[in-house]
Design a protein around this motif. Structure first.
Motif, PDB file in Angstrom:
ATOM      1  N   ALA A  57       0.822  -1.204   0.000  1.00 45.79           N
ATOM      2  CA  ALA A  57       0.000   0.000   0.000  1.00 45.79           C
ATOM      3  C   ALA A  57       0.861   1.261   0.000  1.00 45.79           C
ATOM      4  O   ALA A  57       0.440   2.312  -0.497  1.00 45.79           O
ATOM      5  N   ILE A  58       2.070   1.153   0.546  1.00 40.33           N
ATOM      6  CA  ILE A  58       2.993   2.294   0.510  1.00 40.33           C
ATOM      7  C   ILE A  58       3.538   2.465  -0.901  1.00 40.33           C
ATOM      8  O   ILE A  58       3.571   3.565  -1.446  1.00 40.33           O
ATOM      9  N   SER A  59       3.977   1.352  -1.509  1.00 38.56           N
ATOM     10  CA  SER A  59       4.462   1.373  -2.883  1.00 38.56           C
ATOM     11  C   SER A  59       4.529  -0.055  -3.398  1.00 38.56           C
ATOM     12  O   SER A  59       4.942  -0.968  -2.658  1.00 38.56           O
ATOM     13  N   GLU A  60       4.140  -0.226  -4.658  1.00 38.34           N
ATOM     14  CA  GLU A  60       4.231  -1.551  -5.252  1.00 38.34           C
ATOM     15  C   GLU A  60       5.634  -1.856  -5.750  1.00 38.34           C
ATOM     16  O   GLU A  60       5.949  -3.008  -6.046  1.00 38.34           O
ATOM     17  N   ASN A  61       6.481  -0.843  -5.848  1.00 39.43           N
ATOM     18  CA  ASN A  61       7.872  -1.040  -6.271  1.00 39.43           C
ATOM     19  C   ASN A  61       8.737  -1.214  -5.024  1.00 39.43           C
ATOM     20  O   ASN A  61       9.338  -0.262  -4.524  1.00 39.43           O
ATOM     21  N   VAL A  62       8.759  -2.425  -4.512  1.00 35.70           N
ATOM     22  CA  VAL A  62       9.458  -2.709  -3.267  1.00 35.70           C
ATOM     23  C   VAL A  62      10.467  -3.833  -3.496  1.00 35.70           C
ATOM     24  O   VAL A  62      10.187  -4.797  -4.210  1.00 35.70           O
ATOM     25  N   LEU A  63      11.617  -3.692  -2.887  1.00 34.68           N
ATOM     26  CA  LEU A  63      12.615  -4.760  -2.877  1.00 34.68           C
ATOM     27  C   LEU A  63      12.708  -5.278  -1.449  1.00 34.68           C
ATOM     28  O   LEU A  63      13.021  -4.535  -0.523  1.00 34.68           O
ATOM     29  N   TRP A  64      12.422  -6.552  -1.284  1.00 31.36           N
ATOM     30  CA  TRP A  64      12.445  -7.198   0.027  1.00 31.36           C
ATOM     31  C   TRP A  64      13.827  -7.799   0.268  1.00 31.36           C
ATOM     32  O   TRP A  64      14.493  -8.235  -0.654  1.00 31.36           O
ATOM     33  N   ALA A  65      14.223  -7.848   1.532  1.00 30.35           N
ATOM     34  CA  ALA A  65      15.513  -8.443   1.890  1.00 30.35           C
ATOM     35  C   ALA A  65      15.366  -9.226   3.192  1.00 30.35           C
ATOM     36  O   ALA A  65      14.654  -8.798   4.104  1.00 30.35           O
ATOM     37  N   VAL A  66      16.030 -10.360   3.257  1.00 26.99           N
ATOM     38  CA  VAL A  66      16.021 -11.204   4.460  1.00 26.99           C
ATOM     39  C   VAL A  66      17.449 -11.608   4.786  1.00 26.99           C
ATOM     40  O   VAL A  66      18.336 -11.578   3.933  1.00 26.99           O
ATOM     41  N   ASP A  67      17.658 -12.001   6.055  1.00 31.05           N
ATOM     42  CA  ASP A  67      18.990 -12.440   6.474  1.00 31.05           C
ATOM     43  C   ASP A  67      19.073 -13.950   6.660  1.00 31.05           C
ATOM     44  O   ASP A  67      20.109 -14.471   7.073  1.00 31.05           O
ATOM     45  N   VAL A  68      18.003 -14.661   6.377  1.00 33.41           N
ATOM     46  CA  VAL A  68      17.966 -16.127   6.415  1.00 33.41           C
ATOM     47  C   VAL A  68      17.252 -16.586   5.164  1.00 33.41           C
ATOM     48  O   VAL A  68      16.222 -16.008   4.792  1.00 33.41           O
ATOM     49  N   ALA A  69      17.792 -17.620   4.489  1.00 36.82           N
ATOM     50  CA  ALA A  69      17.235 -18.009   3.194  1.00 36.82           C
ATOM     51  C   ALA A  69      16.523 -19.353   3.213  1.00 36.82           C
ATOM     52  O   ALA A  69      16.133 -19.870   2.167  1.00 36.82           O
ATOM     53  N   ASP A  70      16.322 -19.946   4.387  1.00 41.33           N
ATOM     54  CA  ASP A  70      15.602 -21.225   4.449  1.00 41.33           C
ATOM     55  C   ASP A  70      15.128 -21.442   5.879  1.00 41.33           C
ATOM     56  O   ASP A  70      15.139 -20.530   6.692  1.00 41.33           O
ATOM     57  N   GLY A  71      14.705 -22.651   6.180  1.00 38.23           N
ATOM     58  CA  GLY A  71      14.317 -22.986   7.551  1.00 38.23           C
ATOM     59  C   GLY A  71      13.177 -22.131   8.062  1.00 38.23           C
ATOM     60  O   GLY A  71      12.080 -22.112   7.504  1.00 38.23           O
ATOM     61  N   MET A  72      13.447 -21.371   9.118  1.00 36.85           N
ATOM     62  CA  MET A  72      12.388 -20.588   9.755  1.00 36.85           C
ATOM     63  C   MET A  72      11.915 -19.429   8.895  1.00 36.85           C
ATOM     64  O   MET A  72      10.903 -18.796   9.195  1.00 36.85           O
ATOM     65  N   ALA A  73      12.647 -19.126   7.813  1.00 34.74           N
ATOM     66  CA  ALA A  73      12.214 -18.073   6.893  1.00 34.74           C
ATOM     67  C   ALA A  73      11.412 -18.624   5.719  1.00 34.74           C
ATOM     68  O   ALA A  73      10.948 -17.848   4.879  1.00 34.74           O
TER      69      ALA A  73
END
Length: 405
Positions: A57-73
């Motif tokens: 809702a803020i913007s559809e042009n968003v880049l997401w980032a995470v610090d874990v790439a499996d398991g609990m993520a």
């Protein structure tokens, strides 16, 4: 999830998520680094979907980032990917090091999420997470399970050896716990007295009835060890019971590993690239499955054989300083599973492939140590396997490029 180097990202806002087991913390920044949203969310689909909707809702042009790439993520990552979102991965180590350059000495989930978002905003070298196919996910689950079972078996064997050494060191010295026969023996006989009470013929029959290989040799070895010790150690009775239990547990783990090996081999052979990968000398169903579990067989994720080699930890990196140059070291960040695949298969191929053996011997003649020569061979094999998968061709020793250059 697997990763590749991203192309230039076009985004107006950046959302960093600090991953936790039960809760995640998400922070959204704009192009100037101003905080637009900070929220702690339960690792549960309804709350994650609500967070996704609020950020979009803020913007559809968003880049997401995470610090874990499996398991609990995994749930959060799949929610994002299923909704067509762009997602990059920042290793936790990189986040921790970057945090030192931000205001505040404390460590909180909100601060970590801010660092993740800000790093995604500023950097263009982060890796993109893409969905894996079902086949690769299944192989990863199976190979991870096998790794856990192998680690459990190693721990129990070490405990078994320690316990046996404490009451019967002569027997521990002559038994190879990696074989089934000694484990069967210890499930029935743990002390010198118990062994001396039986004859070699009876012990041979007892072992043969339990399908132990070379029962005569094992029986003779065990009885000779028993004759060398006539001292009873305090606590021997209880220790013998523990040894019996540990031997049974190791045997049970051996059966579980054998069963999961069958599942891995069957699932690996169903993959489209199985014939190509297993044609490489030294790579069987298990190592092939570990390779697919780590890469999904998609070489486009890495861009080149050089990047795959670096990711696998078989390409040395420079570590120069001042007047010191030419220092090459193993990279600090690499995929240990892939390194095992290439290093172990290189060791095996030295015995089974003439081209690999010649390459190894040439490196040894150049003055390289054994480990260095094997790593050099592993590095060359990355190029070969890359080319085979790219071209959909099986390995042919007479045309091998391993021995070239």
């Amino acid at each position: 999830m697997h990763i590749k180097r991203p192309e230039e990202q076009v985004a107006q806002i950046w959302a960093g998520t600090d991953i936790g087991k039960t809760h995640h913390h998400c922070v959204v920044l704009d192009a100037e680094g101003r905080k637009l949203l900070s929220r702690r969310v339960l690792n549960d689909e309804p709350e994650l979907l609500a967070l996704l909707a609020d950020v979009l809702a803020i913007s559809e042009n968003v880049l997401w980032a995470v610090d874990v790439a499996d398991g609990m993520a995994a749930l959060w990552i799949n929610v994002l990917l299923n909704h067509g979102q762009q997602l990059v991965y920042i290793p936790g180590l990189a986040v921790n090091r970057a945090s030192a350059g931000y205001r505040g000495m404390g460590k909180t989930d909100a601060k970590d999420a801010t660092v993740i978002a800000d790093q995604a905003r500023m950097r263009r070298d982060l890796t993109v997470i893409r969905p894996d196919d079902e086949h690769a996910v299944e192989l990863r689950i199976l190979t991870d399970r096998r790794s856990d079972l192998s680690a459990d078996r190693t721990r129990r064997i070490n405990r078994l050896r320690g316990q046996l050494t404490s009451i019967f060191p002569a027997l521990e010295r002559v038994l190879d716990m990696g074989n089934v026969g000694p484990l069967v023996l210890l499930s029935g006989y743990q002390t010198p007295v118990a062994l001396r009470r039986t004859s070699q013929k009876r012990l041979e029959t007892w072992l043969r009835n339990r399908k132990v290989r070379n029962p005569d040799t094992l029986a003779r070895t065990a009885l000779e060890a028993a004759e060398r010790q006539h001292t009873t150690v305090p606590g021997e009775k209880i220790a013998a019971q523990v040894i019996h239990t540990l031997a049974k547990e190791v045997m049970g783990l051996n059966e579980q590993i054998a069963e999961i090996d069958k599942l891995i081999a069957a699932r690996f052979r169903e993959h489209d690239l199985a014939a190509v990968i297993s044609s490489m000398p030294g790579i069987g169903p298990l190592l092939g499955a570990e390779f697919l579990a780590a890469t999904a067989g998609d070489m486009s994720r890495y861009g080149s054989a050089d990047r795959l080699a670096s990711f696998s930890g078989v390409a040395p990196v420079p570590r120069d300083s001042g007047n010191v140059s030419g220092n090459l070291h193993r990279p600090r960040r690499y995929h240990r599973g892939l390194q095992r695949v290439f290093y172990t298969s290189a060791l095996i191929s030295i015995r089974s492939c003439d081209a690999s053996r010649r390459f190894y011997e040439r490196k040894r003649a150049e003055g390289k140590r054994h480990t260095q020569a094997v790593l050099a061979l592993a590095r060359r094999r990355v190029n070969v396997l890359w080319a085979l998968i790219r071209d959909g061709q099986r390995f042919q020793q007479e045309l091998s490029v391993i021995a070239a250059a």
